[in-house]
Design an enzyme around this catalytic site. Structure first.
Site, mmCIF file in Angstrom:
data_model
loop_
_atom_site.group_PDB
_atom_site.id
_atom_site.type_symbol
_atom_site.label_atom_id
_atom_site.label_comp_id
_atom_site.label_asym_id
_atom_site.label_seq_id
_atom_site.Cartn_x
_atom_site.Cartn_y
_atom_site.Cartn_z
ATOM 1 N N HIS A 1 0.839 -1.199 0.000
ATOM 2 C CA HIS A 1 0.000 0.000 0.000
ATOM 3 C C HIS A 1 0.876 1.251 0.000
ATOM 4 O O HIS A 1 2.077 1.178 0.226
ATOM 5 C CB HIS A 1 -0.926 0.028 1.218
ATOM 6 C CG HIS A 1 -2.121 -0.862 1.093
ATOM 7 N ND1 HIS A 1 -2.075 -2.202 1.407
ATOM 8 C CD2 HIS A 1 -3.383 -0.620 0.672
ATOM 9 C CE1 HIS A 1 -3.271 -2.746 1.200
ATOM 10 N NE2 HIS A 1 -4.070 -1.803 0.748
ATOM 11 N N LYS B 1 -0.474 4.769 4.555
ATOM 12 C CA LYS B 1 -1.325 3.824 5.267
ATOM 13 C C LYS B 1 -0.682 3.472 6.604
ATOM 14 O O LYS B 1 0.493 3.108 6.672
ATOM 15 C CB LYS B 1 -1.566 2.565 4.437
ATOM 16 C CG LYS B 1 -2.578 1.611 5.066
ATOM 17 C CD LYS B 1 -2.969 0.505 4.104
ATOM 18 C CE LYS B 1 -3.955 -0.470 4.730
ATOM 19 N NZ LYS B 1 -5.219 0.169 5.150
#
Length: 267
Positions: A156, A160
């Protein structure tokens, strides 16, 4: 016409959700939205914040203050903020779509308890493709059983905060359930140093945080002589936003209860 409120309209996902609702002008509209109290965009038009054009709806700093304006709240914020919004929706008898990840077991129980009073769709990933892949993972796990090593790799964007991702953990849960295992007992989060050889009953997790990757997940079933990989790659947050809006519209006439994307998709 479902009246949708969006939590955190000034954030990356919040702006995408506004755009996703705007794309469904025939059956949904943005009726309310929230920002942090100290956000300089508080009080501004939500459409201008998201770049979709004027919507004549101002961003509020309190969900209670705009409760009369919406039917369903979509929330992709943070665990603490989501639970605050959950309590407000419970008081006001408003439905809720929760895409936030990183909840503890106790916090998940609070969501389950609230579902006794309001309808809630709660899923770590709103993508139709991801939820189809969960079915494929269960099938692969049952077919390959104890003859393979299973590893989950997820990537990600650098912003995040929770790791592994909620989607990766859900994939692990699905696989463990299919094999009759408890994920808490068999999960291995990262590997370092010298240890005993790999226990085949474990399920490994590897986490990558880099750049602007929206979300990639690969599950590896590795045996002797062959390897099966099931991968899902998201190239746009709109994938998750569209799924969440679909869930919000689906919730429009539901009774109180805790629902999943499987329910929304009819799986």
């Amino acid at each position: 016409m479902i009246r949708i409120a969006i939590a955190g309209v000034a954030g990356r996902m919040g702006k995408t959700l506004v755009q996703a609702v705007a794309d469904r002008a025939d059956d949904a509209r943005v009726a309310a939205g929230t920002t942090l109290a100290d956000d300089p965009q508080a009080g501004q038009d939500i459409g201008l914040i998201a770049g979709t054009g004027m919507l004549q709806v101002a961003a509020s700093t309190s969900l209670d203050s705009c409760a009369d304006s919406f039917d369903v709240l979509i929330d992709f914020t943070s665990p603490a903020a989501t639970l605050t919004h959950l309590n407000a929706c419970r008081r006001q008898k408003k439905a809720m779509v929760i895409g936030t990840t990183g909840f503890t077991a106790e916090q998940k129980q609070q969501i389950s308890d609230a579902a006794n009073d309001i309808p809630i769709v709660f899923a770590p990933n709103m993508s139709a493709g991801v939820n189809v892949s969960l079915r494929l993972l269960a099938l692969a796990a049952k077919a390959l059983g104890d003859d393979v090593d299973i590893e989950i790799v997820e990537t990600h964007h650098r912003h995040k905060k929770d790791a592994p991702s909620g989607t990766a953990l859900r994939m692990g849960e699905v696989i463990a359930d299919a094999l009759g295992r408890n994920l808490d007992d068999v999960a291995v989060y990262g590997r370092e140093g010298i240890s005993e050889e790999r226990d085949r009953k474990t399920i490994g997790f590897a986490t990558i945080r880099a750049g602007d990757v929206v979300g990639d997940h690969t599950v590896i079933f590795a045996g002797n002589g062959e390897r099966l990989e099931i991968t899902h790659k998201a190239s746009s947050r709109m994938t998750f936003a569209s799924g969440a809006v679909r869930a919000a519209i689906w919730l429009g006439d539901r009774s109180p209860g805790l629902y999943s994307i499987d329910d929304v998709l009819g799986l």
